[in-house]
Design a protein around this motif. Sequence first.
Motif, mmCIF file in Angstrom:
data_model
loop_
_atom_site.group_PDB
_atom_site.id
_atom_site.type_symbol
_atom_site.label_atom_id
_atom_site.label_comp_id
_atom_site.label_asym_id
_atom_site.label_seq_id
_atom_site.Cartn_x
_atom_site.Cartn_y
_atom_site.Cartn_z
ATOM 1 N N ASP A 187 0.863 -1.176 0.000
ATOM 2 C CA ASP A 187 0.000 0.000 0.000
ATOM 3 C C ASP A 187 0.904 1.232 0.000
ATOM 4 N N ALA A 188 0.731 2.078 -0.998
ATOM 5 C CA ALA A 188 1.592 3.255 -1.154
ATOM 6 C C ALA A 188 1.565 4.170 0.062
ATOM 7 N N ARG A 189 0.475 4.161 0.817
ATOM 8 C CA ARG A 189 0.405 5.077 1.976
ATOM 9 C C ARG A 189 1.411 4.718 3.057
ATOM 10 N N PHE A 190 1.886 3.470 3.062
ATOM 11 C CA PHE A 190 2.886 3.066 4.048
ATOM 12 C C PHE A 190 4.307 3.192 3.510
ATOM 13 N N LEU A 191 4.426 3.800 2.323
ATOM 14 C CA LEU A 191 5.751 4.011 1.724
ATOM 15 C C LEU A 191 5.967 5.481 1.369
ATOM 16 N N GLY A 192 5.320 6.363 2.129
ATOM 17 C CA GLY A 192 5.566 7.794 1.994
ATOM 18 C C GLY A 192 4.660 8.540 1.050
ATOM 19 N N LEU A 200 0.065 -5.053 -6.374
ATOM 20 C CA LEU A 200 0.908 -6.231 -6.281
ATOM 21 C C LEU A 200 2.271 -5.890 -6.858
ATOM 22 N N ILE A 201 3.307 -6.166 -6.110
ATOM 23 C CA ILE A 201 4.670 -5.933 -6.578
ATOM 24 C C ILE A 201 5.411 -7.278 -6.609
ATOM 25 N N PHE A 202 5.792 -7.670 -7.812
ATOM 26 C CA PHE A 202 6.588 -8.883 -8.000
ATOM 27 C C PHE A 202 8.067 -8.475 -8.020
ATOM 28 N N VAL A 203 8.876 -9.162 -7.240
ATOM 29 C CA VAL A 203 10.321 -8.945 -7.280
ATOM 30 C C VAL A 203 10.984 -10.303 -7.473
ATOM 31 N N GLY A 204 11.877 -10.386 -8.446
ATOM 32 C CA GLY A 204 12.583 -11.631 -8.711
ATOM 33 C C GLY A 204 14.083 -11.423 -8.752
ATOM 34 N N VAL A 205 14.819 -12.353 -8.184
ATOM 35 C CA VAL A 205 16.289 -12.337 -8.215
ATOM 36 C C VAL A 205 16.744 -13.544 -9.018
ATOM 37 N N ARG A 206 17.608 -13.320 -9.981
ATOM 38 C CA ARG A 206 18.097 -14.427 -10.800
ATOM 39 C C ARG A 206 18.705 -15.511 -9.909
ATOM 40 N N ASN A 207 18.411 -16.757 -10.226
ATOM 41 C CA ASN A 207 18.788 -17.866 -9.340
ATOM 42 C C ASN A 207 20.275 -17.890 -8.993
ATOM 43 N N ASP A 208 21.143 -17.533 -9.941
ATOM 44 C CA ASP A 208 22.578 -17.583 -9.653
ATOM 45 C C ASP A 208 23.030 -16.476 -8.702
ATOM 46 N N LEU A 209 22.155 -15.489 -8.465
ATOM 47 C CA LEU A 209 22.488 -14.372 -7.572
ATOM 48 C C LEU A 209 21.728 -14.427 -6.250
ATOM 49 N N ALA A 215 15.639 -14.151 1.322
ATOM 50 C CA ALA A 215 14.251 -14.617 1.374
ATOM 51 C C ALA A 215 13.435 -13.801 2.372
ATOM 52 N N GLY A 216 12.275 -13.350 1.912
ATOM 53 C CA GLY A 216 11.384 -12.568 2.756
ATOM 54 C C GLY A 216 11.771 -11.113 2.920
ATOM 55 N N LYS A 217 12.837 -10.695 2.220
ATOM 56 C CA LYS A 217 13.328 -9.320 2.376
ATOM 57 C C LYS A 217 13.343 -8.535 1.067
ATOM 58 N N LEU A 218 12.689 -9.044 0.029
ATOM 59 C CA LEU A 218 12.764 -8.397 -1.282
ATOM 60 C C LEU A 218 11.833 -7.199 -1.421
ATOM 61 N N HIS A 219 10.939 -7.000 -0.458
ATOM 62 C CA HIS A 219 10.034 -5.841 -0.469
ATOM 63 C C HIS A 219 10.369 -4.922 0.701
ATOM 64 N N PRO A 220 10.156 -3.624 0.539
ATOM 65 C CA PRO A 220 10.453 -2.689 1.633
ATOM 66 C C PRO A 220 9.492 -2.858 2.805
ATOM 67 N N SER A 221 9.984 -2.594 3.998
ATOM 68 C CA SER A 221 9.126 -2.619 5.187
ATOM 69 C C SER A 221 8.289 -1.344 5.242
ATOM 70 N N VAL A 344 10.874 0.653 -3.143
ATOM 71 C CA VAL A 344 11.116 -0.687 -3.680
ATOM 72 C C VAL A 344 12.547 -0.789 -4.208
ATOM 73 N N ALA A 345 12.972 0.228 -4.981
ATOM 74 C CA ALA A 345 14.296 0.216 -5.597
ATOM 75 C C ALA A 345 15.408 0.292 -4.558
ATOM 76 N N GLU A 346 15.239 1.143 -3.559
ATOM 77 C CA GLU A 346 16.267 1.264 -2.522
ATOM 78 C C GLU A 346 16.423 -0.038 -1.745
ATOM 79 N N ASN A 347 15.307 -0.737 -1.547
ATOM 80 C CA ASN A 347 15.390 -2.020 -0.847
ATOM 81 C C ASN A 347 16.121 -3.063 -1.684
#
Length: 362
Positions: A187-192, A200-209, A215-221, A344-347
Amino acid sequence: MSSINYQVPTVAEIKRQAKKSLPAFEVVSLFAGGGGSSTGYRMAGGKVLAINEFVEEARKTYRANWPDTHIFPDDVRQLTGEAILKQLVLKPGELDILDGSPPCSAFSTAGKRDKNWGKAKKYSDTSQENVEDLFFEYIRILREIKPKVFVAENVAGLSIGTAKGYLNQILSKLKKSGYYVECRQLDARFLGVPQTRNRLIFVGVRNDLFLPSMAGKLHPSPFDYVVPLKAAIGNLKLSDSDREFTDISKLATYKLLKTLKPGEQHHKRFNLIKAHPNKPSGCVTASSGARGTAAVHHWDNRMFSVAEVKRIMSIPDDYILTGNDTKKIERLGRMVPPLMMKAVAENIQKVVLNAHSNQLDF
């Protein structure tokens, strides 16, 4: 809460900052619209190398603000990852982030949803078939470019009801593309951002990286504060043209709006909301400037001005928008709020890219 100092950097400030240092990361954005997500990446210190946008008026808006960014004007179905890499002189695997916000009106919680799937729909200034399938075109290009990280944004309605079938297909294909994937509703209201806007925000990290510690940290708090509307727009003054545009006193909407208290939603026209000065705004949509009941309105029983909607969307005050005021608000309503994407990007920079800062230079 009214003491919160809400500030959005100007385009001029973002450009000045970019000249002072090397980019923290590099991005290509598909379905970039008028540049909301791109602006967020830039606020986070990133460089947007190129974008894809099919709608001409959105391209005009983007170019007016970021003239140095290469624009692929193609329908994404005709665009290839190979063409993008060739233009940027990159090899598969070298790009930091592939971003994308595929058109998603068919999945919106406001509307007829699955009744419209597979039909030609008017999208902004164009008409396109099967826009709900464009996410799979994003995945096709993802597999060709093989970025280190991908970010994809879509409406929260994709996770509701019949649409869950599409969501499961999307997640399956993303994972089979060689990525560890997490999908979360933010929810954008909790991100300033001074606006309730669930996406919905999908974040993916290439398997080799990917590292287990990610795990569980790909989205900002969530932030420990929310920005009330009064803090965001309270110092703005309406011009004469603003007063004319925002005046709805002769429309039926005005009579309905007057029955509501600040913060209330109409019991029948559920998209008609009167904003509360001490709370974030309701969601700004593409139809918010159309003078109808499907929009959040000012507590003074009027529409919001373009300048006010910019603040509600966390778009810079000096951001150039093309078209008349209705079109400008439509363009804003289709954007990803920059401060949301900045978070999202800074995280991603902190959790993923910094973890491999010594190994990521291929």
